[in-house]
Design an enzyme around this catalytic site. Structure first.
Site, PDB file in Angstrom:
ATOM      1  N   ASP A  13       1.157  -1.192  -0.006  1.00  0.00           N
ATOM      2  CA  ASP A  13      -0.001  -0.139  -0.022  1.00  0.00           C
ATOM      3  C   ASP A  13       0.872   1.116  -0.013  1.00  0.00           C
ATOM      4  O   ASP A  13       0.484   2.200  -0.643  1.00  0.00           O
ATOM      5  CB  ASP A  13      -0.939   0.166   1.330  1.00  0.00           C
ATOM      6  CG  ASP A  13      -2.415   0.548   1.078  1.00  0.00           C
ATOM      7  OD1 ASP A  13      -2.563   1.343  -0.162  1.00  0.00           O
ATOM      8  OD2 ASP A  13      -3.273   0.426   1.787  1.00  0.00           O
ATOM      9  N   HIS A  16       1.685   3.304  -3.311  1.00  0.00           N
ATOM     10  CA  HIS A  16       0.945   4.411  -3.991  1.00  0.00           C
ATOM     11  C   HIS A  16       1.578   5.761  -3.459  1.00  0.00           C
ATOM     12  O   HIS A  16       1.683   6.456  -4.236  1.00  0.00           O
ATOM     13  CB  HIS A  16      -0.502   4.625  -3.279  1.00  0.00           C
ATOM     14  CG  HIS A  16      -1.365   3.256  -3.701  1.00  0.00           C
ATOM     15  ND1 HIS A  16      -1.858   3.171  -5.118  1.00  0.00           N
ATOM     16  CD2 HIS A  16      -2.017   2.264  -3.116  1.00  0.00           C
ATOM     17  CE1 HIS A  16      -2.350   2.107  -5.020  1.00  0.00           C
ATOM     18  NE2 HIS A  16      -2.694   1.605  -3.988  1.00  0.00           N
ATOM     19  N   SER A 166     -11.287   2.684   2.465  1.00  0.00           N
ATOM     20  CA  SER A 166     -10.426   2.920   1.415  1.00  0.00           C
ATOM     21  C   SER A 166     -10.273   4.635   1.378  1.00  0.00           C
ATOM     22  O   SER A 166      -9.221   5.065   0.989  1.00  0.00           O
ATOM     23  CB  SER A 166     -10.779   2.426   0.111  1.00  0.00           C
ATOM     24  OG  SER A 166     -11.052   1.162   0.181  1.00  0.00           O
ATOM     25  N   HIS A 194      -9.049  -2.531   7.747  1.00  0.00           N
ATOM     26  CA  HIS A 194      -7.661  -1.727   7.088  1.00  0.00           C
ATOM     27  C   HIS A 194      -8.099  -0.421   6.921  1.00  0.00           C
ATOM     28  O   HIS A 194      -9.186   0.114   6.341  1.00  0.00           O
ATOM     29  CB  HIS A 194      -7.579  -2.443   5.602  1.00  0.00           C
ATOM     30  CG  HIS A 194      -6.409  -1.745   5.064  1.00  0.00           C
ATOM     31  ND1 HIS A 194      -5.423  -2.036   4.594  1.00  0.00           N
ATOM     32  CD2 HIS A 194      -6.489  -0.294   4.047  1.00  0.00           C
ATOM     33  CE1 HIS A 194      -4.714  -1.121   4.060  1.00  0.00           C
ATOM     34  NE2 HIS A 194      -5.288  -0.298   3.739  1.00  0.00           N
TER      35      HIS A 194
END
Length: 337
Positions: A13, A16, A166, A194
């Site tokens: 992750d 990004h 997200s 998450h």
């Protein structure tokens, strides 16, 4: 103390934040540090997962094969995790990841599209890998809808299910309602949370998830990730421990790994800046930030307006082309005003 398993997607992750340009040397050093800290699962790959390196979402500095082999060699105690989005990755990518020694494989789908994971979850179970399903952009679905989707994923073969905030949109009460509903729906199957930090709530939301019954919690070193970043791992772990959850992670080793990550993985730790706050409020994936800012500046429109319009249209990851449309429409309105 209640047990919580920590899953560390720093090397996936976090990509990004640096446009997927982590090199294998830095990847190896962080994996070794995470392993020394006894972090249970270390996830690696392109930010969008297996098979995603492309012109559309960014070419990675290293191939999937290079990243996976590097991390596998570096881990002595920790398990290796990978992530895949159907449409970017394929069963062939999953097969290669398993051949490289991936222990935990997550299939990510939009919050109401679990059916897209059915074939891949079945393949993973047949291949003997630990298969998880995570529901992305989960603020777009109600607790009952998420519970239904999670139960469906378990029926497809998922051995762990959960949600990704997200867009960093949730407050703790939102998380409590959703995790509680999922836990009730799936029984003893591990539930995952998450978090993203757009509104500065990632650690609080993660603790709320654990309190509500989640047993797998994600966090990244220094919060490494797009926009405002992810849940900051070296803060999350001691806060969970103080809250009555055992993680089995060595604190000093964890702090050393976080210091290494700041030195070697990122130009600077993520901050909760204006655009990140707006994307969180709008409910838009943080990974859109760079593209929104670039296109808005070129067209002379306010990027905050772009984020709120994308939120109104319920844009999701993979719909980056929609940014171009929104910017063009807003620019046209300004020209005729």
């Amino acid at each position: 103390m209640r047990q919580v398993l920590i899953h560390d997607p720093t090397l996936r992750d976090g990509q990004h934040a640096v446009r997927h340009q982590l090199g294998v040397a830095a990847i190896r050093r962080y994996a070794e540090a995470a392993d020394a800290a006894r972090i249970p699962v270390v996830e690696v790959g392109h930010g969008n997962g297996l098979g995603a390196s492309s012109l559309q979402v960014g070419l990675a500095a290293a191939s999937d094969d290079e990243m996976l082999s590097t991390v596998r060699e570096a881990l002595r105690n920790s398990r290796m995790g990978v992530f895949m989005l159907p449409g970017w990755g394929t069963s062939d990518d999953l097969r290669k990841a398993i051949a490289h020694g991936a222990d935990v494989v997550r299939i990510g789908v939009h919050a109401t599209e679990t059916s897209l994971a059915e074939r891949h979850l079945g393949f993973l179970r047949e291949a003997g890998a630990e298969a998880h399903c995570v529901l992305m952009m989960s603020h777009m679905a109600t607790p009952d809808e998420l519970a239904e989707e999670a139960a469906r994923a378990v029926g497809y073969g998922a051995q762990g299910v959960g949600i990704m905030d997200s867009a960093g949109h949730f407050l703790p009460a939102d998380v409590t309602a959703r995790i509680g509903a999922i836990v009730k729906a799936v029984g003893t199957v591990p539930v995952i949370f998450h978090g993203h930090n757009n509104l500065g709530m990632a650690v609080a939301n993660s603790v709320a998830a654990a309190d509500a019954g989640a047993t797998v919690i994600d966090g990244c070193a220094r919060g490494f990730g797009a926009g405002a970043g992810n849940t900051q791992l070296e803060v999350l772990v001691p806060v969970l421990e103080r809250s009555g959850f055992a993680t089995g992670i060595d604190l000093y080793g964890l702090l050393d790994a976080a210091d290494l990550a700041e030195r070697e993985l990122m130009p600077a730790p993520p901050v909760t800046a204006s655009m990140s706050i707006v994307s969180g409020l709008a409910g838009v994936f943080s990974g859109f930030k760079h593209r929104v800012v670039e296109l808005s500046a070129a067209a002379g429109v306010d990027p905050r307006d772009v984020f709120f319009e994308l939120g109104r249209r319920q844009a999701i990851a993979g719909q980056e082309d929609l940014i171009v449309d929104v910017v063009a429409e807003l620019s046209g309105r300004g020209a005729t005003a």
